[in-house]
Design a protein around this motif. Structure first.
Motif, short mmCIF file in Angstrom:
data_model
loop_
_atom_site.label_atom_id
_atom_site.label_comp_id
_atom_site.label_asym_id
_atom_site.label_seq_id
_atom_site.Cartn_x
_atom_site.Cartn_y
_atom_site.Cartn_z
N ARG A 192 -6.00 -20.73 -7.77
CA ARG A 192 -4.90 -20.20 -8.57
C ARG A 192 -5.10 -18.69 -8.81
N VAL A 193 -4.01 -17.99 -9.04
CA VAL A 193 -4.06 -16.55 -9.30
C VAL A 193 -3.24 -16.23 -10.54
N ASP A 194 -3.58 -15.12 -11.16
CA ASP A 194 -2.79 -14.59 -12.27
C ASP A 194 -1.65 -13.78 -11.64
N ASP A 195 -0.42 -14.26 -11.76
CA ASP A 195 0.68 -13.63 -11.01
C ASP A 195 0.91 -12.17 -11.42
N ILE A 196 0.74 -11.84 -12.70
CA ILE A 196 0.96 -10.45 -13.14
C ILE A 196 -0.13 -9.54 -12.57
N GLU A 197 -1.37 -10.00 -12.69
CA GLU A 197 -2.48 -9.22 -12.16
C GLU A 197 -2.40 -9.11 -10.65
N ALA A 198 -2.09 -10.22 -9.99
CA ALA A 198 -2.03 -10.24 -8.53
C ALA A 198 -0.92 -9.33 -8.01
N GLU A 199 0.22 -9.32 -8.72
CA GLU A 199 1.33 -8.46 -8.29
C GLU A 199 0.93 -6.99 -8.40
N ARG A 200 0.23 -6.64 -9.50
CA ARG A 200 -0.21 -5.26 -9.67
C ARG A 200 -1.20 -4.85 -8.58
N LEU A 201 -2.13 -5.75 -8.27
CA LEU A 201 -3.14 -5.45 -7.26
C LEU A 201 -2.51 -5.34 -5.86
N MET A 202 -1.52 -6.16 -5.61
CA MET A 202 -0.83 -6.08 -4.31
C MET A 202 -0.15 -4.72 -4.14
N LYS A 203 0.45 -4.22 -5.21
CA LYS A 203 1.13 -2.93 -5.12
C LYS A 203 0.13 -1.79 -4.92
N GLU A 204 -1.05 -1.99 -5.49
CA GLU A 204 -2.07 -0.95 -5.34
C GLU A 204 -2.73 -0.99 -3.96
N PHE A 205 -2.73 -2.19 -3.40
CA PHE A 205 -3.38 -2.35 -2.10
C PHE A 205 -2.53 -1.73 -1.00
N GLN A 206 -3.17 -0.97 -0.15
CA GLN A 206 -2.48 -0.36 0.98
C GLN A 206 -3.25 -0.64 2.25
N ASP A 207 -2.55 -1.15 3.22
CA ASP A 207 -3.15 -1.42 4.53
C ASP A 207 -3.13 -0.12 5.34
N PRO A 208 -4.30 0.41 5.74
CA PRO A 208 -4.32 1.67 6.53
C PRO A 208 -3.45 1.60 7.77
N HIS A 209 -3.44 0.45 8.43
CA HIS A 209 -2.61 0.32 9.63
C HIS A 209 -1.13 0.49 9.30
N ARG A 210 -0.73 -0.10 8.17
CA ARG A 210 0.67 0.03 7.77
C ARG A 210 0.96 1.46 7.32
N ASP A 211 -0.03 2.12 6.73
CA ASP A 211 0.16 3.51 6.35
C ASP A 211 0.44 4.37 7.57
N ASN A 212 -0.32 4.15 8.63
CA ASN A 212 -0.11 4.89 9.87
C ASN A 212 1.28 4.63 10.42
N GLN A 213 1.70 3.36 10.35
CA GLN A 213 3.01 3.01 10.86
C GLN A 213 4.10 3.68 10.03
N ARG A 214 3.91 3.69 8.70
CA ARG A 214 4.90 4.34 7.85
C ARG A 214 5.00 5.83 8.13
N ASP A 215 3.86 6.47 8.38
CA ASP A 215 3.87 7.89 8.71
C ASP A 215 4.63 8.15 10.00
N LEU A 216 4.42 7.27 11.00
CA LEU A 216 5.15 7.42 12.26
C LEU A 216 6.64 7.23 12.04
N ASN A 217 6.99 6.26 11.20
CA ASN A 217 8.41 6.01 10.92
C ASN A 217 9.07 7.20 10.25
N LYS A 218 8.35 7.81 9.29
CA LYS A 218 8.90 8.98 8.61
C LYS A 218 9.14 10.11 9.60
N GLN A 219 8.20 10.29 10.53
CA GLN A 219 8.34 11.35 11.51
C GLN A 219 9.54 11.11 12.40
#
Length: 210
Positions: free
Chosen positions: A33-60
């Motif tokens: 089980r997870v704490d949904d409020i805590e888990a939601e906050r941690l998910m938003k803080e978590f960033q996948d480097p691969h997705r960051d690279n993809q987002r940078d390419l998309n912005k370009q």
């Protein structure tokens, strides 16, 4: 909250939440089980480097205003802007229209793909794959109708070769007496050529019937 319910709340797959738990990014309690409020906050803080690279390419790509190229190269629909999503939908509908026209020429039915404007990307992709499969099947059926069994060809080729062989071997018996009585070499040559050409014509006629 269970991981599956939290995944449904966040609109993601349960396996993804489970992966974050195993990585220690989201803590679990009482087993899974997870704490949904805590888990939601941690998910938003978590960033996948691969997705960051993809987002940078998309912005370009968006800075270059190259929507056509951009909409073809993203890893997921979520990476696209709204304009790119609409462009992709338009291209998919055009693709399906082209496939439908080709299908109609081959005698393939519309198969419930008339209302393209109401289809989302997933439905369009599914319809495109189904239509491509129908066209391939129709072409295969048409090709099969035009094809001739190998055994039939082999049988007819053997028969043609046998008849030609018999015809050529029969030339001496048919011409020997006439050639013996003929003193003109030219006349002898004409008689032999005529017999040979006759056999070749018969062979050609037999193959033209295959």
């Amino acid at each position: 909250m269970s991981q599956s319910k939290f995944a449904a709340k966040m609109g993601v797959k349960r396996q993804y939440i489970n992966k974050l738990v195993h990585k220690g990014i989201i803590p679990s309690y009482d087993g899974k089980r997870v704490d949904d409020i805590e888990a939601e906050r941690l998910m938003k803080e978590f960033q996948d480097p691969h997705r960051d690279n993809q987002r940078d390419l998309n912005k370009q790509k968006r800075k270059n205003n190259d929507l056509f190229e951009a909409s073809n190269s993203y890893e997921s629909i979520a990476d696209m802007s709204e304009d790119e999503k609409q462009l992709m939908l338009q291209k998919q509908r055009e693709k399906l229209d082209e496939l439908q026209a080709e299908a109609e020429e081959l005698g393939v039915g519309k198969e419930n793909i008339d209302d393209l404007e109401k289809m989302d990307m997933k439905s369009l992709n599914k319809a495109i794959l189904q239509q491509e499969l129908r066209i391939k099947r129709a072409k295969a059926d048409e090709s099969e109708k035009k094809s001739v069994p190998v055994d039939y060809i082999q049988e007819k080729a053997f028969e043609a070769a046998r008849l030609t062989r018999d015809g050529l071997l029969g030339i001496p018996s048919r011409l020997s007496a006439r050639l013996a009585a003929e003193n003109d070499p030219h006349a002898c040559r004409v008689m032999m050529e005529t017999e040979i050409i006759k056999q070749l014509d018969n062979l050609s006629e037999m193959f033209s019937e295959l």
